[in-house]
Design an enzyme around this catalytic site. Structure first.
Site, PDB file in Angstrom:
ATOM      1  N   GLN A   1      -2.919 -12.314   7.949  1.00 30.81           N
ATOM      2  CA  GLN A   1      -3.116 -11.987   6.531  1.00 30.81           C
ATOM      3  C   GLN A   1      -2.381 -13.003   5.649  1.00 30.81           C
ATOM      4  O   GLN A   1      -2.917 -13.492   4.654  1.00 30.81           O
ATOM      5  CB  GLN A   1      -2.599 -10.579   6.248  1.00 30.81           C
TER       6      GLN A   1
ATOM      7  N   ARG B   1       2.533   2.631   9.444  1.00 36.32           N
ATOM      8  CA  ARG B   1       1.835   3.431  10.463  1.00 36.32           C
ATOM      9  C   ARG B   1       2.777   3.919  11.559  1.00 36.32           C
ATOM     10  O   ARG B   1       2.390   4.780  12.344  1.00 36.32           O
ATOM     11  CB  ARG B   1       0.664   2.640  11.051  1.00 36.32           C
TER      12      ARG B   1
ATOM     13  N   GLY C   1      11.192  -2.540   5.789  1.00 39.21           N
ATOM     14  CA  GLY C   1      10.487  -3.837   5.807  1.00 39.21           C
ATOM     15  C   GLY C   1      10.047  -4.238   4.406  1.00 39.21           C
ATOM     16  O   GLY C   1      10.226  -5.386   3.981  1.00 39.21           O
ATOM     17  N   HIS C   2       9.454  -3.279   3.665  1.00 38.77           N
ATOM     18  CA  HIS C   2       9.046  -3.585   2.286  1.00 38.77           C
ATOM     19  C   HIS C   2      10.269  -3.933   1.431  1.00 38.77           C
ATOM     20  O   HIS C   2      10.204  -4.800   0.553  1.00 38.77           O
ATOM     21  CB  HIS C   2       8.351  -2.376   1.646  1.00 38.77           C
TER      22      HIS C   2
ATOM     23  N   LYS D   1       4.772 -10.041   9.381  1.00 43.21           N
ATOM     24  CA  LYS D   1       4.241  -9.112  10.395  1.00 43.21           C
ATOM     25  C   LYS D   1       2.716  -9.217  10.429  1.00 43.21           C
ATOM     26  O   LYS D   1       2.103  -9.248  11.479  1.00 43.21           O
ATOM     27  CB  LYS D   1       4.665  -7.688  10.090  1.00 43.21           C
TER      28      LYS D   1
ATOM     29  N   MET E   1       0.850  -1.199   0.000  1.00 41.13           N
ATOM     30  CA  MET E   1       0.000   0.000   0.000  1.00 41.13           C
ATOM     31  C   MET E   1       0.884   1.246   0.000  1.00 41.13           C
ATOM     32  O   MET E   1       0.447   2.330   0.381  1.00 41.13           O
ATOM     33  CB  MET E   1      -0.937  -0.006   1.209  1.00 41.13           C
TER      34      MET E   1
ATOM     35  N   HIS F   1       9.001   1.286   3.578  1.00 41.18           N
ATOM     36  CA  HIS F   1      10.072   1.376   4.570  1.00 41.18           C
ATOM     37  C   HIS F   1      10.975   0.162   4.370  1.00 41.18           C
ATOM     38  O   HIS F   1      10.722  -0.682   3.480  1.00 41.18           O
ATOM     39  CB  HIS F   1       9.496   1.440   5.992  1.00 41.18           C
TER      40      HIS F   1
HETATM   41  O1  PAF Z   1      -0.252  -5.818   3.692  1.00 36.72           O
HETATM   42  C1  PAF Z   1      -0.626  -4.905   2.934  1.00 36.72           C
HETATM   43  O2  PAF Z   1       0.093  -3.938   2.707  1.00 36.72           O
HETATM   44  C2  PAF Z   1      -1.997  -4.977   2.294  1.00 36.72           C
HETATM   45  O3  PAF Z   1      -2.915  -5.568   3.147  1.00 36.72           O
HETATM   46  C3  PAF Z   1      -1.988  -5.663   0.926  1.00 36.72           C
HETATM   47  C4  PAF Z   1      -1.589  -7.125   1.029  1.00 36.72           C
HETATM   48  C5  PAF Z   1      -1.048  -4.936  -0.014  1.00 36.72           C
HETATM   49  C6  PAF Z   1      -3.393  -5.631   0.304  1.00 36.72           C
HETATM   50  O4  PAF Z   1      -3.852  -4.329   0.144  1.00 36.72           O
END
Ligand code: PAF
Length: 284
Positions: free
Chosen positions: A153, A187, A36-37, A149, A30, A34
């Site tokens: 999900q 966040r 982490g990504h 994290k 989204m 940072h």
């Molecule tokens: O983890 C996230 O950033 C979101 O939930 C995702 C998987 C990109 C879906 O919008």
């Protein structure tokens, strides 16, 4: 690095790569990227020749009153970071083309998607499952990477892919933490200095909880103590501290650890007269 905004441009590019025999690895995000990504992107490189990253603040996973409008949007900086990591393509769909006015389909995952987060954000995983399904259909990746994290999900997406026969390899990436053990999250940008100091205590309290259980403490005692310690430290409320089996996320039988497990936590950290909801999890 290409930045594409339409489904047609995305498909044309990805099909071209696939035609040349390249494997596509996908990192959905989204934005507000940072470190982490970036660890997800680095892991992605191990699984394919081409890396696609999507940036889409998905409205269907935010409930009314959540931070959809306030969610940080930093596309220029995100693109700079991704280019430096050698990403091949960023897909930035337009919300109107992702969900047009006639959109009428939902994707609901049961089992692992029930309880924990869903008790507090009842429509969250419906939104995640829907957007991930749509993104998978558009990108058609061989592999997709998600951070541990957001542990529930990750389990939900594994279930979705299995149940709907999507031929995509789902890889979970270990949690990236700052030097004080706070799990990196977009966040975290909301925190002032006091909020950050408190947020960093979560990791210490949860590590103690995990170690107490490992040493034989009853799960209910350890999790109750962790909840109490979080409140005493200054967290305004604790949604849950729960111990689950690592894959099925089922509740442990017997109350004592008898194999690998995961302790999951969600707590509200006061910050500038408001609060930031933190989620995290630890292997035990
Ligand atoms: O983890 C996230 O950033 C979101 O939930 C995702 C998987 C990109 C879906 O919008």
């Amino acid at each position: 690095m290409k930045i594409v905004r339409t489904e047609r441009d995305l498909r044309n590019t990805v099909w071209g790569w696939r035609g040349s025999g390249d494997r596509i690895t996908f990192v959905p995000t989204m934005g507000a990227l940072h470190e982490g990504h970036l660890t997800l992107v680095r892991l992605a490189k191990k699984y394919g020749e081409r890396i696609v990253v999507s940036i889409f603040v998905n409205p269907t996973q935010f409930a009314p009153g959540e931070d959809l409008d306030a969610y940080p949007r930093t596309e220029t900086e995100d693109a700079r970071l991704l280019e430096a990591e050698g990403v091949d393509l960023i897909y930035v769909p337009d919300p109107q083309t992702m969900y047009d006015v006639h959109h009428a389909t939902t994707v609901k995952v049961g089992g692992v998607a029930q309880g924990l987060e869903t008790d507090y954000r009842p429509t969250f995983f419906d939104g995640v499952a829907l957007v991930v399904t749509k993104l998978f259909n558009r990108v058609q990746p061989d592999t997709a990477i998600f951070g541990e994290k957001d542990y529930q999900q990750l389990a939900t997406i594994r279930r979705l892919v299995e149940d709907l026969d999507m031929s995509i390899n789902i890889i979970g990436a270990p949690i990236a933490r700052d030097g004080h053990g706070l799990a990196l999250s977009s966040r975290n940008a909301y925190f002032d200095a006091d909020g950050l100091t408190l947020a960093r205590k979560l990791n210490i309290i949860m590590k103690k909880c995990a170690s107490d259980m490992r040493e034989g403490q009853h799960v209910d005692v350890a999790t109750d103590e962790a909840k109490r310690a979080l409140l005493e430290a200054g967290f305004s409320s604790v949604d849950y501290v729960e111990v689950r089996s690592p894959n099925s996320l089922t509740v442990l039988e017997g109350g004592y650890l008898n194999g690998p497990a995961r302790v999951l936590v969600a707590a509200h950290c006061p910050n500038q007269g408001n609060s930031v909801r933190l989620i995290d999890n630890f292997a035990v």
